[in-house]
Design a protein around this motif. Structure first.
Motif: not given
Ligand SMILES: Cc1ncc(COP(=O)(O)O)c(C=O)c1O
Length: 316
Positions: A97, A199, A231
């Motif tokens: 994020s 991503d 995560s």
């Molecule tokens: C496609 C996608 N990108 C990014 C994220 C964010 O992840 P992080 O916890 O590393 O901020 C998520 C979280 O659900 C996600 O589904």
């Protein structure tokens, strides 16, 4: 630009859920992929990585991230076939994020456009607004297995388009894209001089013997920013541990890289405890693998979802 920012699942639905919870109602929160809330615990490898090392995270670290973490990420992404990168191309952030929130800012001038998948993970479109740009949504069509519609993508490229976002495996559709689809997207990016944001946070949660292909491994000659983190693979959402890797010809990425250096250095550094576990987490591919094979929690939940079976899934 804040007036355009909107997310149902992080906004009105969340507020409603909180209200219902305050009234004593039991609310199952599916708005956030938060494994810990569903009983996924701390992997042993992560526990061991922290034991005896807590002092090492007391100070600020390099704004790009701790050297051992950046080396481990670089090795990981190289093993995924991304060529020409060094640990210097890796920036560690407080979750994907945070790196997404930085990612568009050096690129966009007011009114510039970013192609974003629909359905979408909401941070991408909203981050385009926050960087003074505009998300333009391309269709991932249910009738075509939720694959990105390349004709739709091409039809939406204008002189203001700067980048295309690819989420693979995708959230929310759950689909893994084959090489041919990725190549078509890369070809369009190459033709129109677009930067690609890949991503790939779900890349280790792939099932059924399928293999994830990193988009940047197919695109040595164009700028690609690959995002990933811990995560989901290691259920460490709360550790806020993610990264971005900039690949592609240095002369095309240098200005962008300088912008990211400025943004990351302004916020001093990312959470060090999250970074300290990165080398061990990357070493420990058994944790994600064990969840997605038959008998594993995610695999069995997927099966139960598909078949409508109500058998009990044990929490391990
Ligand atoms: C496609 C996608 N990108 C990014 C994220 C964010 O992840 P992080 O916890 O590393 O901020 C998520 C979280 O659900 C996600 O589904």
């Amino acid at each position: 630009m804040i007036k355009y920012v909107h997310s149902d699942i992080r906004g009105p639905l969340y507020a409603k859920a909180m209200e219902m919870q305050a009234q004593g109602r039991d609310v199952l929160k599916l708005n956030t992929g938060n494994p810990a809330a569903f009983g996924f615990g701390l992997p042993d490898s992560i526990k061991r990585a922290l034991e005896g090392h807590l002092e090492e995270g007391v100070g600020y670290c390099d704004f790009k991230g701790m050297p051992a973490a950046r080396e481990a990420v670089c090795d990981y992404e190289r093993n995924k076939g991304i060529r020409g990168i060094t640990p210097d191309d890796v920036f560690i952030g407080n979750g994907v994020s945070e790196v997404v929130s930085f990612a568009l800012q050096p690129l966009l001038d007011r009114g510039d456009e970013v192609l974003v998948p629909a359905p979408s993970y909401s941070i991408w479109g909203n981050s385009a607004y926050l960087a003074s740009g505009r998300p333009v949504f391309y269709t991932c069509d249910e009738q075509s297995g939720w694959y990105p519609d390349i004709r739709d993508i091409r039809s939406k490229i204008t002189e203001r388009t700067r980048a295309i976002v690819v989420i693979n495996p995708n959230n929310p559709t759950g689909v893994l894209y084959p090489k041919e689809i990725l190549e078509e997207i890369v070809e369009a990016a190459r033709e129109y001089g677009l930067l690609v944001f890949a991503d790939e946070i779900y890349d280790r949660l792939v099932m059924d013997g399928l293999t994830h292909i990193s988009l940047a491994s197919l695109a040595e000659d164009i700028p690609v920013v690959t995002m990933n983190g811990l995560s989901k693979s290691h259920c460490l959402c709360g550790y806020r541990c993610g990264w971005m890797v900039i690949s592609g010809p240095r002369e095309l990425t240098e200005d962008y890289r300088q912008g990211i250096i400025q943004l990351t250095s302004l916020r001093l550094c990312a959470n060090t405890l999250g970074q300290m576990v990165i080398p061990d987490a990357i070493e420990d591919m058994e944790t994600p693998a064990s969840m997605v094979r038959p008998g594993g929690r995610i695999y069995e939940q997927r099966e139960a979802g598909l078949t409508g079976s109500s058998r009990t899934i044990s929490v391990s």
